[in-house]
Scaffold this motif. Structure first.
Motif, mmCIF file in Angstrom:
data_model
loop_
_atom_site.group_PDB
_atom_site.id
_atom_site.type_symbol
_atom_site.label_atom_id
_atom_site.label_comp_id
_atom_site.label_asym_id
_atom_site.label_seq_id
_atom_site.Cartn_x
_atom_site.Cartn_y
_atom_site.Cartn_z
ATOM 1 N N VAL A 112 -9.384 5.028 -2.377
ATOM 2 C CA VAL A 112 -8.868 5.587 -1.470
ATOM 3 C C VAL A 112 -7.631 6.808 -1.847
ATOM 4 O O VAL A 112 -7.812 7.774 -1.482
ATOM 5 C CB VAL A 112 -8.118 4.766 -0.388
ATOM 6 C CG1 VAL A 112 -7.529 5.507 0.844
ATOM 7 C CG2 VAL A 112 -9.088 3.391 0.123
ATOM 8 N N GLU A 157 -6.373 5.668 5.104
ATOM 9 C CA GLU A 157 -7.191 4.582 4.750
ATOM 10 C C GLU A 157 -8.442 4.408 5.558
ATOM 11 O O GLU A 157 -9.623 4.408 5.082
ATOM 12 C CB GLU A 157 -6.635 3.156 4.618
ATOM 13 C CG GLU A 157 -7.290 2.071 3.779
ATOM 14 C CD GLU A 157 -6.399 1.070 3.622
ATOM 15 O OE1 GLU A 157 -6.615 0.153 2.673
ATOM 16 O OE2 GLU A 157 -5.371 0.556 4.250
ATOM 17 N N TYR A 183 -1.451 5.771 2.975
ATOM 18 C CA TYR A 183 -2.382 4.865 3.638
ATOM 19 C C TYR A 183 -2.259 4.750 5.115
ATOM 20 O O TYR A 183 -3.150 4.526 5.902
ATOM 21 C CB TYR A 183 -2.779 3.361 3.038
ATOM 22 C CG TYR A 183 -3.318 3.534 1.582
ATOM 23 C CD1 TYR A 183 -3.167 4.321 0.639
ATOM 24 C CD2 TYR A 183 -4.249 2.606 1.132
ATOM 25 C CE1 TYR A 183 -3.671 4.613 -0.654
ATOM 26 C CE2 TYR A 183 -4.633 2.518 0.006
ATOM 27 C CZ TYR A 183 -4.729 3.500 -0.913
ATOM 28 O OH TYR A 183 -4.959 3.646 -2.164
ATOM 29 N N THR A 184 -1.189 4.519 5.510
ATOM 30 C CA THR A 184 -0.880 4.201 7.015
ATOM 31 C C THR A 184 -0.566 5.467 7.752
ATOM 32 O O THR A 184 -0.303 5.364 9.127
ATOM 33 C CB THR A 184 0.242 3.032 6.887
ATOM 34 O OG1 THR A 184 1.380 3.697 6.174
ATOM 35 C CG2 THR A 184 -0.239 1.869 6.282
ATOM 36 N N LYS A 237 0.850 -1.240 0.020
ATOM 37 C CA LYS A 237 -0.028 0.020 0.102
ATOM 38 C C LYS A 237 0.867 1.025 0.191
ATOM 39 O O LYS A 237 1.689 1.420 0.772
ATOM 40 C CB LYS A 237 -1.014 -0.041 1.322
ATOM 41 C CG LYS A 237 -1.993 -0.974 1.484
ATOM 42 C CD LYS A 237 -2.636 -0.929 2.589
ATOM 43 C CE LYS A 237 -3.989 -2.061 2.623
ATOM 44 N NZ LYS A 237 -4.415 -1.906 3.895
ATOM 45 N N ASP A 256 -7.420 3.887 -7.934
ATOM 46 C CA ASP A 256 -7.551 3.510 -6.663
ATOM 47 C C ASP A 256 -8.488 4.313 -5.742
ATOM 48 O O ASP A 256 -8.176 5.510 -5.694
ATOM 49 C CB ASP A 256 -6.139 3.461 -6.011
ATOM 50 C CG ASP A 256 -6.094 3.009 -4.623
ATOM 51 O OD1 ASP A 256 -6.884 3.421 -3.755
ATOM 52 O OD2 ASP A 256 -5.405 2.081 -4.341
ATOM 53 N N ASP A 283 -5.579 6.333 10.482
ATOM 54 C CA ASP A 283 -4.818 6.381 9.320
ATOM 55 C C ASP A 283 -5.638 6.786 8.249
ATOM 56 O O ASP A 283 -6.813 6.669 8.477
ATOM 57 C CB ASP A 283 -3.928 5.266 8.851
ATOM 58 C CG ASP A 283 -5.047 4.002 8.757
ATOM 59 O OD1 ASP A 283 -6.014 4.327 8.106
ATOM 60 O OD2 ASP A 283 -4.718 2.771 9.123
#
Length: 116
Positions: free
Chosen positions: A90, A58, A7-8, A3, A88, A56
């Protein structure tokens, strides 16, 4: 496939940067919040929970109360990509938010930013 790092990342770590970017151009935290509320459906209390829990990106978008149906009206280039062509989901949502904050910093009216 791994990812993307965004995202994190916690939303709380990037949120002050959005505010800082806006304030450098004489815009306000309230305007940044209004953009976030419009795009995601969060309100003041639920946004504060996101920030306190260091959720996060995401999860921030996955748990968004109601993504605005007019988000698809956000078009243009951000970070070299056309936001309307990002596949994508997100990543597209992240870039939507980036694009709206950029528009705020560039002096667009809130009416135009919020696609009214």
């Amino acid at each position: 496939m791994k990812k993307p790092r965004i995202y994190t990342m916690s939303f709380a770590s990037v949120y002050p940067l959005y505010i800082q970017k806006a304030e450098k151009k004489d815009r306000t935290k309230a305007e940044v919040d209004e953009i976030i509320f419009w795009l995601t459906g969060y309100d003041e209390a639920s946004l504060q929970q996101v920030l306190d829990q260091e959720i996060d990106f995401e999860t921030f978008f996955a748990q968004a109360p109601a993504m605005n149906p007019n988000a698809s009206l956000i078009t243009g280039v951000i970070c070299g990509y056309r936001v309307e062509e990002i596949e994508d989901k997100v990543m597209q949502q992240v870039r939507y938010l980036d694009k709206l904050i950029d528009e705020l910093a560039k002096g667009k009216t809130m009416e135009k930013i919020l696609r009214k």
